[in-house]
Scaffold this motif. Structure first.
Motif, mmCIF file in Angstrom:
data_model
loop_
_atom_site.group_PDB
_atom_site.id
_atom_site.type_symbol
_atom_site.label_atom_id
_atom_site.label_comp_id
_atom_site.label_asym_id
_atom_site.label_seq_id
_atom_site.Cartn_x
_atom_site.Cartn_y
_atom_site.Cartn_z
ATOM 1 N N PRO A 338 14.253 2.778 -21.549
ATOM 2 C CA PRO A 338 15.296 3.552 -21.440
ATOM 3 C C PRO A 338 16.559 2.880 -22.094
ATOM 4 C CG PRO A 338 14.943 2.139 -19.343
ATOM 5 C CD PRO A 338 13.868 1.981 -20.280
ATOM 6 N N CYS A 342 17.531 2.793 -15.078
ATOM 7 C CA CYS A 342 16.782 3.951 -14.783
ATOM 8 C C CYS A 342 15.986 3.697 -13.338
ATOM 9 C CB CYS A 342 15.585 4.246 -15.879
ATOM 10 S SG CYS A 342 14.675 5.867 -15.590
ATOM 11 N N PHE A 344 13.594 5.678 -12.355
ATOM 12 C CA PHE A 344 11.951 6.287 -12.495
ATOM 13 C C PHE A 344 11.183 5.493 -13.669
ATOM 14 C CE2 PHE A 344 14.909 9.510 -10.741
ATOM 15 C CZ PHE A 344 13.911 9.600 -9.726
ATOM 16 N N CYS A 345 11.848 4.552 -14.468
ATOM 17 C CA CYS A 345 10.814 3.786 -15.473
ATOM 18 C C CYS A 345 10.156 2.611 -14.436
ATOM 19 C CB CYS A 345 11.710 3.027 -16.357
ATOM 20 S SG CYS A 345 12.216 4.198 -17.804
ATOM 21 N N HIS A 384 9.825 5.877 -20.545
ATOM 22 C CA HIS A 384 11.193 6.547 -20.351
ATOM 23 C C HIS A 384 11.234 7.841 -21.344
ATOM 24 C CE1 HIS A 384 15.336 7.102 -18.955
ATOM 25 N NE2 HIS A 384 15.699 7.439 -20.091
ATOM 26 N N HIS A 428 14.933 11.023 -16.683
ATOM 27 C CA HIS A 428 13.686 10.681 -16.697
ATOM 28 C C HIS A 428 13.042 11.745 -16.070
ATOM 29 C CE1 HIS A 428 10.760 7.143 -16.515
ATOM 30 N NE2 HIS A 428 10.311 8.219 -16.159
HETATM 31 ZN ZN LIG Z 1 13.283 5.966 -17.208
#
Ligand SMILES: [Zn+2]
Length: 552
Positions: A338, A342, A344-345, A384, A428
């Motif tokens: 990313p 982030c 969600f990575c 990402h 994401h």
């Molecule tokens: Zn991400």
């Protein structure tokens, strides 16, 4: 001639009114020095003095010229500090003896074959003389791929690099007309230099001037960033100028005022003009679909520069299917990183690891924070990616595998699952998977609820063919929302401007489906970390018999 980068005056200390440079840019002079300089004198008399004149294209004509002798010997003098590019043909190479640039006459300076010139004000001007040649070694009136890549390496590789104020080239960049206003009789898919396009793409000049086509073309400004994916950057204005004294009176002299970008406030610099367009040279992350619209940039000889650029910047677009061309095709591909923090990575420190319930090769499953139910999960790519449109085939394959497995898992528990994705104001990719007890309602009820509630909010939800690929429907970079039912039916909405962020949740929480309206906002559903851990462990255990990542 290269004036050292930081050898500029302390313009920073001058009042802001003192930072503006008034400049003129000129197309092919073709040896018509008197016409040009008389015109400049007239303009200065009327509008006040300009700081400098930049000449692109052919400065000298092909025929021997007594006019030049008068400037060279000092009988006549240019009325303004004039900077010119070098030769574009064999006949005029003789005027440019020193490849590093030199004074040709009083007030007239040859910039050199290539480099950066920093004016006393801090204004940065990158110049590239000659026309494109792909065969090394190149004669003095050509530039080669090597020249362009060395310029880019010299300038673009530092992390602080934001762009330059002005780029001067003689040829037009190829494809400059893409996504833009009409370039008239010049077909930019055929003419111009792809190397200049790659240079402009990398340098992000605020102004780019070119000539040689004997016509005037001011392209609409184009953006240098990818909307919704990258922070805003300044726009680029490309201006091609006609030849001096042309009988059709096409514009050959262009006046503009500019404050050097290094003296500008960042917010001011990145302000987007209202008529800004897509970048004409960009090979987007959705190469496949963009490729159909503009096949040329990725297919022609200069394409390696587009790839270089992507790699250097570590952009996520370098990691779509095209990577299969890399020299080590067997190595597993590293997931994209990313641009910033982030949630969600999987590799990022911000991710809430205790919510992760299953990890595959390209994707993972996590419990939704503040989920609509205890078993509301998300399918997330490990790397990402912003939307399903960006995923490579193998990632898509695993996403589908997770979807099918979750469907079976939930079915065994008397539930059908609804999947939705909102590619709007999200960085994401998150595929929301919400199980709905079969006893609650039928699939058709869920479908009706989505359609009805969309209509109420003037959201046009279109039913799309079951086996259609979102990639083929969504425009690259475009925002969208879609929902997929357990039957495989899909409803799709192309987001134009405002879209209620909680729409998917709101519909599912409504009386027609889960009947938990109070839970439509995830922030109202938050529970303690301990409780989240308990739910995650429970899900993990329940899901285990279905866990395909344990196979083989
Ligand atoms: Zn991400």
């Amino acid at each position: 001639m290269i004036i050292p980068y930081d050898n500029c005056c302390d313009g920073r200390n001058a009042g802001s009114y003192g930072n503006t440079r008034n400049c003129l840019a000129c197309g092919d002079v073709d040896g018509k020095f008197d016409i040009l300089f008389n015109r400049v004198r007239a303009i200065q008399k009327k509008s006040g003095n300009f700081d400098l004149l930049l000449c692109v294209g052919n400065f000298f004509g092909s025929t021997p010229d007594a006019e030049w002798e008068e400037y060279k010997t000092g009988i006549k003098k240019a009325p303004i500090q004039t900077y010119v590019l070098g030769a574009n043909n064999q006949e005029t190479v003789k005027y440019f003896q020193d490849a590093d640039g030199c004074e040709l006459a009083e007030n007239i300076t040859y910039l050199g074959r290539k480099g950066i010139f920093t004016g006393s004000s801090g204004l940065q001007i990158v110049y590239l003389s000659g026309t494109e040649s792909l065969n090394e070694p190149v004669p003095g009136y050509n530039f080669s791929p090597k020249d362009v890549s060395s310029l880019r390496t010299m300038l673009c590789t530092t992390s602080q690099f934001k762009g330059v104020d002005i780029l001067l080239t003689s040829p037009w960049p190829k494809y400059v007309g893409n996504f833009g206003n009409s370039s008239g009789e010049v077909d930019t898919k055929k003419c111009g230099s792809a190397l200049v396009s790659s240079l402009a793409m990398g340098l992000k000049p605020r102004y780019h001037f070119a000539a040689l086509e004997k016509t005037y073309y001011e392209r609409l400004p184009y953006r240098n960033h990818v909307v919704l994916q990258e922070n805003a950057q300044h726009a680029t204005r490309f201006i091609a100028l006609a030849n001096v004294g042309n009988p059709e009176k096409k514009k050959y002299l262009y006046a503009f005022s500019i404050v050097p970008m290094k003296l500008m406030d960042a917010a001011e610099l990145v302000k987007q003009p209202p008529d800004v367009t897509e970048n004409p040279y960009r090979k987007s992350g959705q190469e496949a679909s963009i490729g159909k619209q503009i096949p040329a940039p990725v297919e022609e000889s200069a394409c390696q520069f587009f790839f270089d650029l992507n790699e250097k910047q570590g952009r996520k677009r370098s990691s779509t299917g095209r990577d299969s061309k890399s020299p080590h095709p067997k190595q597993p591909r590293k997931p994209p990183q990313p641009p910033g923090p982030c949630w969600f990575c999987l590799a990022s420190p911000e991710v809430e690891k205790h919510l992760v319930v299953n990890i595959g090769t390209h994707c993972y499953l996590a419990l939704a924070k503040g989920g609509l139910s205890d078993d509301h999960v998300l399918i997330l790519p490990i790397g990402h990616y912003q939307s399903v449109v960006e995923l490579s085939a193998e990632v898509v394959e695993e996403v589908e595998k997770y979807k099918a497995t979750l469907r079976r898992f939930f079915k065994s528990r008397g539930k059908r699952c609804v999947v939705f994705e909102r590619n709007y104001k999200s960085h994401h990719l998150q595929l929301q998977v919400i199980p709905v007890p079969v006893s609650c309602c039928a699939t058709d009820d869920i479908k009706d609820a989505f359609i009805t509630q969309a209509q109420e909010q003037q959201i046009e939800l279109l039913e799309i063919p079951e086996h259609s690929d979102i990639k083929q429907i969504a425009q690259p970079g475009a925002a969208y929302f879609y929902v997929e039912l357990d039957t495989g039916e899909k409803l799709f909405h192309r987001i134009k401007k405002n879209f209620p962020l909680q729409f998917g949740r709101e519909v599912l929480a409504s009386e027609a489906i889960l009947n938990i309206p109070g839970k439509s906002d995830w922030r109202q559903c938050q529970i303690s970390k301990e409780d989240e851990e308990t739910l995650a462990r429970r899900f993990q255990k329940d899901f285990e018999p279905y866990d395909f990542t344990l196979d083989d």
